[in-house]
Design an enzyme around this catalytic site. Sequence first.
Site, PDB file in Angstrom:
ATOM      1  N   ILE C 219       0.832  -1.205   0.000  1.00 33.48           N
ATOM      2  CA  ILE C 219       0.000   0.000   0.000  1.00 33.48           C
ATOM      3  C   ILE C 219       0.869   1.258   0.000  1.00 33.48           C
ATOM      4  O   ILE C 219       0.601   2.217  -0.705  1.00 33.48           O
ATOM      5  CB  ILE C 219      -0.963  -0.042   1.209  1.00 33.48           C
ATOM      6  CG1 ILE C 219      -1.996  -1.167   0.995  1.00 33.48           C
ATOM      7  CG2 ILE C 219      -1.668   1.293   1.386  1.00 33.48           C
ATOM      8  CD1 ILE C 219      -2.924  -1.413   2.180  1.00 33.48           C
ATOM      9  N   VAL C 262      10.988   4.080  11.812  1.00 36.26           N
ATOM     10  CA  VAL C 262      10.094   5.143  12.318  1.00 36.26           C
ATOM     11  C   VAL C 262      10.006   5.147  13.839  1.00 36.26           C
ATOM     12  O   VAL C 262       9.601   6.144  14.438  1.00 36.26           O
ATOM     13  CB  VAL C 262       8.670   5.052  11.714  1.00 36.26           C
ATOM     14  CG1 VAL C 262       8.680   5.429  10.249  1.00 36.26           C
ATOM     15  CG2 VAL C 262       8.060   3.676  11.944  1.00 36.26           C
ATOM     16  N   GLY C 290       3.358   0.009   9.144  1.00 37.85           N
ATOM     17  CA  GLY C 290       2.623  -0.729  10.166  1.00 37.85           C
ATOM     18  C   GLY C 290       2.995  -2.186  10.129  1.00 37.85           C
ATOM     19  O   GLY C 290       3.467  -2.700   9.118  1.00 37.85           O
ATOM     20  N   LYS C 295      -2.190 -12.680  17.474  1.00 33.32           N
ATOM     21  CA  LYS C 295      -2.214 -13.682  18.558  1.00 33.32           C
ATOM     22  C   LYS C 295      -3.478 -13.446  19.368  1.00 33.32           C
ATOM     23  O   LYS C 295      -3.853 -12.297  19.618  1.00 33.32           O
ATOM     24  CB  LYS C 295      -0.987 -13.468  19.469  1.00 33.32           C
ATOM     25  CG  LYS C 295      -0.567 -14.714  20.220  1.00 33.32           C
ATOM     26  CD  LYS C 295       0.320 -15.563  19.317  1.00 33.32           C
ATOM     27  CE  LYS C 295       0.563 -16.923  19.920  1.00 33.32           C
ATOM     28  NZ  LYS C 295       1.224 -17.813  18.947  1.00 33.32           N
ATOM     29  N   LEU C 297      -5.593 -12.810  22.505  1.00 31.75           N
ATOM     30  CA  LEU C 297      -5.121 -12.049  23.673  1.00 31.75           C
ATOM     31  C   LEU C 297      -4.687 -12.969  24.803  1.00 31.75           C
ATOM     32  O   LEU C 297      -3.730 -12.676  25.516  1.00 31.75           O
ATOM     33  CB  LEU C 297      -6.208 -11.078  24.151  1.00 31.75           C
ATOM     34  CG  LEU C 297      -5.759 -10.133  25.279  1.00 31.75           C
ATOM     35  CD1 LEU C 297      -4.569  -9.285  24.857  1.00 31.75           C
ATOM     36  CD2 LEU C 297      -6.912  -9.234  25.730  1.00 31.75           C
ATOM     37  N   ALA C 298      -5.403 -14.105  24.922  1.00 36.12           N
ATOM     38  CA  ALA C 298      -5.054 -15.036  25.990  1.00 36.12           C
ATOM     39  C   ALA C 298      -3.617 -15.528  25.861  1.00 36.12           C
ATOM     40  O   ALA C 298      -2.971 -15.865  26.849  1.00 36.12           O
ATOM     41  CB  ALA C 298      -6.012 -16.224  25.970  1.00 36.12           C
ATOM     42  N   TYR C 353      -3.143  -5.146  17.246  1.00 39.35           N
ATOM     43  CA  TYR C 353      -3.260  -4.367  16.005  1.00 39.35           C
ATOM     44  C   TYR C 353      -4.460  -3.421  16.080  1.00 39.35           C
ATOM     45  O   TYR C 353      -4.361  -2.229  15.764  1.00 39.35           O
ATOM     46  CB  TYR C 353      -3.420  -5.343  14.840  1.00 39.35           C
ATOM     47  CG  TYR C 353      -3.416  -4.722  13.468  1.00 39.35           C
ATOM     48  CD1 TYR C 353      -2.254  -4.173  12.945  1.00 39.35           C
ATOM     49  CD2 TYR C 353      -4.573  -4.692  12.691  1.00 39.35           C
ATOM     50  CE1 TYR C 353      -2.236  -3.616  11.675  1.00 39.35           C
ATOM     51  CE2 TYR C 353      -4.569  -4.141  11.424  1.00 39.35           C
ATOM     52  CZ  TYR C 353      -3.404  -3.604  10.914  1.00 39.35           C
ATOM     53  OH  TYR C 353      -3.403  -3.055   9.657  1.00 39.35           O
ATOM     54  N   LYS C 357      -4.669   0.575  15.830  1.00 36.81           N
ATOM     55  CA  LYS C 357      -5.406   1.235  14.761  1.00 36.81           C
ATOM     56  C   LYS C 357      -6.571   2.061  15.314  1.00 36.81           C
ATOM     57  O   LYS C 357      -6.895   3.130  14.768  1.00 36.81           O
ATOM     58  CB  LYS C 357      -5.898   0.193  13.753  1.00 36.81           C
ATOM     59  CG  LYS C 357      -4.757  -0.476  12.983  1.00 36.81           C
ATOM     60  CD  LYS C 357      -3.896   0.549  12.246  1.00 36.81           C
ATOM     61  CE  LYS C 357      -2.853  -0.092  11.342  1.00 36.81           C
ATOM     62  NZ  LYS C 357      -2.005   0.888  10.662  1.00 36.81           N
ATOM     63  N   THR C 388      -2.860  -7.644  -1.020  1.00 34.50           N
ATOM     64  CA  THR C 388      -1.443  -7.316  -0.859  1.00 34.50           C
ATOM     65  C   THR C 388      -0.686  -8.597  -0.555  1.00 34.50           C
ATOM     66  O   THR C 388      -1.280  -9.662  -0.392  1.00 34.50           O
ATOM     67  CB  THR C 388      -1.218  -6.351   0.325  1.00 34.50           C
ATOM     68  OG1 THR C 388      -1.632  -7.024   1.516  1.00 34.50           O
ATOM     69  CG2 THR C 388      -1.992  -5.072   0.180  1.00 34.50           C
TER      70      THR C 388
END
Lengths: 296, 441, 447
Positions: C219, C262, C290, C295, C297-298, C353, C357, C388
Amino acid sequence: MTLPTTLRTVTLPDVPGLGGVYARGAASAGRLAVTRRVGRAPAGLPEVAYEVRGVDVDPTHLTDYQHLLGEPGSDVLPAGFVHVLAFPLATALMARTDFPLSLLGMVHLSNVVTQRRAVRLGEVLDVRAWAQDLRPHRSGTQVDLVTEVSVAGELVWTGTSTYLSKGDSNGESDAGPREEFVAPVPTGQWRLAGDVGRRYAAVSGDRNPIHLSALSAKALGFPRAIAHGMYTAARALADVGAARGEAFDWSVEFAKPVLLPGTVTVRVAADDEGFAFTGWDAKRTRPYLTGRVDPL
Amino acid sequence: MAASKTTTPAAAPRALVLGGNRIPFARAGGKYAHASNQDMLTAALDGLVARYGLQGERIGEVAAGAVLKHSRDFNLTRETVLGSALSAETPAYDLQQACATGLETVVSLSNKIRLGQIESAVAGGVDTTSDAPIAVSDRLRRALLDLSRARSVGQKIAAASKIRPKDLAPATPRTSEPRTGLSMGEHQALTTAQWGITREAQDEIAFASHQNLAAAWAAGFFDDLVTPYRGQSQDGNLRADTSLEKLAGLRPTFGLGLDTPATMTAGNSTPLTDGASTVLLGNDAWATAHGLTPLAVVVDAEAAAVDFVHGVDGLLMAGAFAVPRLLARNGLTLADFDYVEIHEAFASTVLTTLAAWESETFGRERLGLDGAFGTVDRARLNVHGSSLAAGHPFAATGGRIVATISKELHRRRTAEGRPVRALVSICAAGGLGLTAILEAA
Amino acid sequence: MSDTYLNLVNSGFTKKLAKQLGLPQPAPLRRYRPGQPLLEGPTLVLGRGADAEAVAGLLSTTWDLEVHRHATPELRYAAVVVVLTEVTQPTDLSEPVLAAAGALKSLARGGRVVTLSRTATADDAPAVAAARQGVDGLLRSLAKELRGGSTGNGIVLDAAVGVDAPSVVGALRFFLSTRSAFVDGQLLTVSSAAGTLPTSWERPLEGRVAVVTGAARGIGESIADTLARDGATVVAVDMPSAGEHLTTVANRVRGTALQLDVTAEDAGERILEHALARHGRIDIVVHNAGITRDKLLANMTPEKWDPVLAVNIAAQLRINEALLTSGDFADEPRIVSLASTSGIAGNRGQTNYAASKGGVIGMVRATAPLLEAFGGTANAVAPGFIETDMTARIPAVTRQVARRLNSLQQGGQPVDVAETVAFLASPAAGGVVGRVLRVCGQNMVGQ
């Protein structure tokens, strides 16, 4: 070196070919053995000098020689190349039936060359050769083969090659005990391939079987083919390079034959008078050759 | 240069280092095993163009070279330019001075800039030992040439019949000095023994090289000096985790036949390496017009050569002679330099050079000075690592050193606001040495 | 990234078969090429009042389009623009909406429906607010009914913003054009009359210097290409390790490459220094860099959580701070940040993520007011399923399903995101402030 007055000069129409010389030498060796047994071996050297006038140099031959020895491809004939031109004449003398020593198995002990000035391509050379100074050596008999090269009556190059005929000793020896060899700091190394003998034979015409192959060398008592002594001497001369100038003395003594393929560790370095060179076997710390190049 | 004709020439322009770009250096047979010199040089040049926005730009001249070169690469640099993002109207030429090639491109282009012949230039160098040129044997080559010249069938047969099976074996490039038959390592082993350089001292130089280079990579110093290529994003030879113990454990590889103990190992000698580098040069006006910050000025350069053939000096000792002459001409001493970059062909090359400069005898007898030439502060030596860690793709090393030290000069000058100088010395085959002075712009 | 299914259902026998089986029939989307006419066919402008007249005038006079004010039966309209800015009660919707209905039956493939309406606020009379908010539901539903690659989007004008405001004009043109091919079912709010119309709609970014992070691939690469095509000078930024691709991009767009992590402490300063030294200014910053470390969360670890937050949001905040305090980012500057539909609707396995975001959305909302004084904006673009390298790694079946879960029944292309970024970065978009524009083909999840 001056031509002894006792010698009769025979002018040959051309430089003799070396093609069959060793075969003839082998025949003469047989004949010598026979004549010696019957007590009629020649006691002295042939009282003759060979001469060839008007020798031209083939540029391709010169180039091949220069490339093989690492000489610059200029129009100046390297001193070793002049030796190559004159060598057949000396060989022809040694192959004569009245020559007292056997050509085959003759060992090149030392060589001294005086290059009086640069000889250039295009100059017409007169070559003369004779043998002198037959004398005892601790392991045989030695003799000097002298060659002279002149251009229009001017002596430009003189060479004296000393050969040893093993076993033909008449008893006396002029050699003292050998000095122990101490290897100097090397400046270089020659890695000599198995075909170096054949390649030098091709440019020098010297096709002595001891240089050509392991098989032919074995027949003459060497474990492998050996490098031409003059090849190694000429490599050393090339290593001195342009610093030798156009006129110089170039001398070499051959201590041990270089078996092929083989590696010669060398030192070629300047000292007060000129350049000294040594080539040796780094593994056994034994010298192959030592010599000097001294500008005149 | 729109000025009207004048009889008094304006002050000579300065030759400025404006930046650089190289690809990471890779070990021979590694990620660049199938990349050609032209491939790698193009990658380095395109990275430079991208970094400085030079797409379609007509650069004054591009000069680069390679030590090991295919015959098809007779016009390597121009071909590289044609395949790059630069304007196709950018002239170029090849240059070759063994391992000094890269630095010599910088020096000769800088001279053109100083003469006002050009306003901008790209210097560079590349080498691959993975894609080294392999030629046919001399005998086969001659036979083939004779064959191509032959006209009659008879001549052709005669020429062809000269070819022997063993002539078909390829001839690989010689790694030894043509006049001595000794490899560079064997030569340096002699010099190392002559100067009595210890194994420990050599390993320390190698260790420092890896440490310094690793630190520079970790700090992002090479972010704007290197563009990854073929998946190689860092110098492949770098061993950040090496130690003096590990280096001490390596077996010597050179100088085995000498009376003195052999000290040179694969760890304190440079490995065969593939890579390419470029340096962007220009005068002040061009830099300003392109919004580029001058990093360093190419002040002066001096080449030297030694007679190693006759054992007068060590093969790689020419820098020891060039630097004193260069500094004398510029009225400087070693103490006037904040950085000293001595190409690490071998760790002992650096050490024998330093030892020669510190030697009273050498200073008097070989340099014609009153005594020793001087001492280099080790803290100023090869501060971001050098060839032992980065590797040494022969012609690419000069560009690596010039770009790296120019960035460092600019950084230091910006930080301290005083003049900052660097000395660069690169030894090369044939007893050559090329040295240069750079000053923060 | 080829979509084999899309190709199959659009050719020969397989097309017929898919139709008979009632399978989804995504249409190939037309994308923007410079020189392309804005619309290929007549436009129907519906609605009463001065705003509708002004819009019709803009389209016919300024943009030289064939404009109809009343639907001609059977005529294939390329676009229908419904101006509903002056509705005061829900019943006001019926006339224009039903007039549009007739035209929709024969809407050209790749047709455009755009509504213009006003923001419903708590200060409005309840009937006014009901009418205005009704447009929202209307548009979103209408967009879901469109087929053949047609899209429906709405422009929502805040109080005191006229239909002639640059951002309304700009958004209208964007939604009508092929630049918005994969933007569907979206309502974009224009908050002010800020912004300027470009001299050339083909090169609206002429003279502007744009920084794009993560520009080496995907992108980001497309954004660099698109901004350069629109006239911007591009500084292509990516990780030093991505330098080889970055070089290719920078050389193609005739910009400069800046190899930079960055997350570096001084990333903002280095971007500023590079842009100012090389190009003399800095106008646009696109935060595209980015990463994902999916994964549940657990099972989440700091190694998977922290880098995602560091790259996707912390780095943007730090760079923005450097930009805002520099004094050099002050000439109608634009920040466009890449959010994600995951950050809006959530996505299993992407807590890290989605947090980053979602953070981006919050960040632009709060950053935009800081830039308003300079005529600047900060906005976010939220891509849905885009074809992508990253989405190519999704397992085949999951990927096929994910592609179809939107009104256009296909994945978008990187250029679709890039076109939206370019619009938000353009001078005309000065009145779009702190918003999120989705490029998702009207993904079924989320707003």
